[in-house]
Structure formats: C-alpha cells, structure tokens
Design a protein around this motif. Structure first.
Motif, PDB file in Angstrom:
ATOM      1  N   UNK A  66       0.858  -1.190   0.000  1.00  0.00           N
ATOM      2  CA  UNK A  66       0.000   0.000   0.000  1.00  0.00           C
ATOM      3  C   UNK A  66       0.887   1.229   0.000  1.00  0.00           C
ATOM      4  N   UNK A  67       0.510   2.177  -0.827  1.00  0.00           N
ATOM      5  CA  UNK A  67       1.213   3.453  -0.901  1.00  0.00           C
ATOM      6  C   UNK A  67       0.198   4.554  -0.667  1.00  0.00           C
ATOM      7  N   UNK A  68       0.481   5.398   0.310  1.00  0.00           N
ATOM      8  CA  UNK A  68      -0.400   6.535   0.576  1.00  0.00           C
ATOM      9  C   UNK A  68       0.062   7.714  -0.268  1.00  0.00           C
ATOM     10  N   UNK A  73      -5.029   5.774  -0.701  1.00  0.00           N
ATOM     11  CA  UNK A  73      -4.119   4.643  -0.520  1.00  0.00           C
ATOM     12  C   UNK A  73      -4.242   3.751  -1.744  1.00  0.00           C
ATOM     13  N   UNK A  74      -3.123   3.574  -2.443  1.00  0.00           N
ATOM     14  CA  UNK A  74      -3.095   2.706  -3.617  1.00  0.00           C
ATOM     15  C   UNK A  74      -2.636   1.332  -3.156  1.00  0.00           C
ATOM     16  N   UNK A  75      -3.450   0.327  -3.415  1.00  0.00           N
ATOM     17  CA  UNK A  75      -3.133  -1.045  -3.025  1.00  0.00           C
ATOM     18  C   UNK A  75      -2.556  -1.784  -4.227  1.00  0.00           C
ATOM     19  N   UNK A  76      -1.564  -2.631  -3.951  1.00  0.00           N
ATOM     20  CA  UNK A  76      -0.863  -3.312  -5.029  1.00  0.00           C
ATOM     21  C   UNK A  76      -0.476  -4.732  -4.603  1.00  0.00           C
ATOM     22  N   UNK A  77      -1.365  -5.705  -4.808  1.00  0.00           N
ATOM     23  CA  UNK A  77      -1.018  -7.091  -4.461  1.00  0.00           C
ATOM     24  C   UNK A  77      -0.116  -7.730  -5.520  1.00  0.00           C
ATOM     25  N   UNK A  78       0.853  -8.540  -5.054  1.00  0.00           N
ATOM     26  CA  UNK A  78       1.820  -9.169  -5.946  1.00  0.00           C
ATOM     27  C   UNK A  78       2.160 -10.580  -5.443  1.00  0.00           C
ATOM     28  N   UNK A  79       2.647 -11.420  -6.361  1.00  0.00           N
ATOM     29  CA  UNK A  79       3.115 -12.770  -6.014  1.00  0.00           C
ATOM     30  C   UNK A  79       4.537 -12.946  -6.532  1.00  0.00           C
ATOM     31  N   UNK A  80       5.416 -13.512  -5.692  1.00  0.00           N
ATOM     32  CA  UNK A  80       6.799 -13.769  -6.089  1.00  0.00           C
ATOM     33  C   UNK A  80       6.809 -14.869  -7.150  1.00  0.00           C
ATOM     34  N   UNK A  81       7.404 -14.541  -8.314  1.00  0.00           N
ATOM     35  CA  UNK A  81       7.429 -15.483  -9.430  1.00  0.00           C
ATOM     36  C   UNK A  81       8.848 -15.945  -9.769  1.00  0.00           C
ATOM     37  N   UNK A  82       9.836 -15.315  -9.154  1.00  0.00           N
ATOM     38  CA  UNK A  82      11.221 -15.685  -9.421  1.00  0.00           C
ATOM     39  C   UNK A  82      12.063 -15.315  -8.215  1.00  0.00           C
ATOM     40  N   UNK A  83      12.971 -16.202  -7.843  1.00  0.00           N
ATOM     41  CA  UNK A  83      13.895 -15.939  -6.744  1.00  0.00           C
ATOM     42  C   UNK A  83      15.294 -16.230  -7.256  1.00  0.00           C
ATOM     43  N   UNK A  99      -6.279  -6.428  -8.770  1.00  0.00           N
ATOM     44  CA  UNK A  99      -6.387  -5.330  -7.811  1.00  0.00           C
ATOM     45  C   UNK A  99      -5.197  -4.386  -7.868  1.00  0.00           C
ATOM     46  N   UNK A 100      -4.117  -4.818  -8.500  1.00  0.00           N
ATOM     47  CA  UNK A 100      -2.948  -3.951  -8.685  1.00  0.00           C
ATOM     48  C   UNK A 100      -3.264  -2.984  -9.834  1.00  0.00           C
ATOM     49  N   UNK A 101      -2.869  -1.718  -9.719  1.00  0.00           N
ATOM     50  CA  UNK A 101      -3.178  -0.764 -10.796  1.00  0.00           C
ATOM     51  C   UNK A 101      -2.431  -1.062 -12.099  1.00  0.00           C
ATOM     52  N   UNK A 102      -1.353  -1.827 -12.039  1.00  0.00           N
ATOM     53  CA  UNK A 102      -0.584  -2.196 -13.224  1.00  0.00           C
ATOM     54  C   UNK A 102      -0.642  -3.710 -13.400  1.00  0.00           C
ATOM     55  N   UNK A 103      -0.354  -4.161 -14.608  1.00  0.00           N
ATOM     56  CA  UNK A 103      -0.241  -5.587 -14.903  1.00  0.00           C
ATOM     57  C   UNK A 103       1.165  -5.823 -15.421  1.00  0.00           C
ATOM     58  N   UNK A 104       1.941  -6.659 -14.727  1.00  0.00           N
ATOM     59  CA  UNK A 104       3.307  -6.907 -15.169  1.00  0.00           C
ATOM     60  C   UNK A 104       4.146  -7.535 -14.088  1.00  0.00           C
ATOM     61  N   UNK A 105       5.462  -7.339 -14.216  1.00  0.00           N
ATOM     62  CA  UNK A 105       6.429  -7.879 -13.268  1.00  0.00           C
ATOM     63  C   UNK A 105       7.423  -6.794 -12.877  1.00  0.00           C
TER      64      UNK A 105
END
Length: 160
Positions: A66-68, A73-83, A99-105
């Motif tokens: 979340x970024x205020x 407050x802009x919410x941005x959920x993400x999943x780790x796809x590479x380590x 729910x993330x405002x952008x689509x990508x990595x």
C-alpha cells in the motif's frame, strides 16, 4: 515462438512500459544487503506498507503493498514469481495480482561487482485499472517516484 529471457529482461510488447534503474548502494556486504531485501525491509524503507504472506521472500509468496498518496491509498497485491540466489546475485521478481493498478512484473536484484554492491529495479508493465489508464503521466510519475524510493532505501536502513 518461445522466449527465454534473462533475469529482468522482457520482450518489447505493445502497450508495455519497461525500465531498468540501478545504483551502487554504498555497502560491500552482499549478505547483509540481501537480508534487508529478502525480508521486505527495503519495501518498508521505501515508504510502503507491506503485508507479506511470508516473513522472507519465497517462491509463491504474496505481498500486499500500500502506498499513501495524500488521502488516497493505492493497493498493489503481488506474487513472487522468481527468486535469484547465487554467489554474486540475490533478488526476486514479483508479478502483479488482480487489484494492482498495473499488470506486469518487477525485479529487485542485488549484484556484487568490482565497484561494490549494485541494486537494480526493473519492471515491465501496462495499466490494468481505469484509474491507471486515465492517470497516464501521473501513473508513470508515481511508478518512477516509488522506484527512486526503492533505490534510496538502503540509505535509510542501518548497516549490519
């Protein structure tokens, strides 16, 4: 056609904005810097509120950022796809979730170089919400601001 990419490199696709920014972080200890990155402390030091599913970055971890911005407050959920973990590089990439405002990595990578430890942030994304689409230059500006905060985050973290 298959596309094999190197870490932090994406194909040039229409409608996507891709960038890569890096800086020396003023630390020579890759292990200590990696501890801060892989425990989400870099994201916190960048001013984001984080709600991770795991205390440290792991494949499949979900993090809600979340970024205020003023009262918004802009919410941005993400999943780790590479380590990434080898002798001279540590980092991870996450992909955006619904729910993330952008689509990508986005990639966060520490590398030991002859000049010191370099921290790289790279991303490839396109707007996924109406707000992000109509926001245009403002959305891009927020992304650049947050990237600058990530790159300066090690300045705000104690040396370990």
């Amino acid at each position: 056609m298959s596309y094999e990419r190197r870490v932090g490199e994406w194909p040039d696709l229409p409608g996507r904005r891709t960038f890569r920014r890096a800086r020396l972080i003023g630390r020579d200890d890759l292990t200590a810097a990696a501890g801060a990155l892989m425990s989400w402390r870099v994201h916190e030091a960048a001013g984001l509120r984080i709600e991770p599913s795991t205390a440290t970055v792991a494949m499949g971890s979900v993090v809600r950022l979340s970024l205020r911005i003023g009262r918004l407050a802009v919410k941005a959920p993400c999943r780790v796809v590479e380590k990434i973990e080898d002798a001279d590089r540590v980092g991870f990439a996450y992909g955006t979730l619904l729910g993330h405002p952008e689509s990508g990595e986005e990639l966060f990578l520490l590398e030991r170089t002859e000049r010191g430890v370099t921290f790289t942030v790279a991303a490839s994304s396109r707007p996924s919400s109406i707000l992000a689409r109509v926001g245009g230059p403002v959305t891009h500006g927020v992304q650049q601001l947050v990237t600058s905060r990530y790159l300066r985050a090690f300045d705000r973290l104690p040396h370990q």
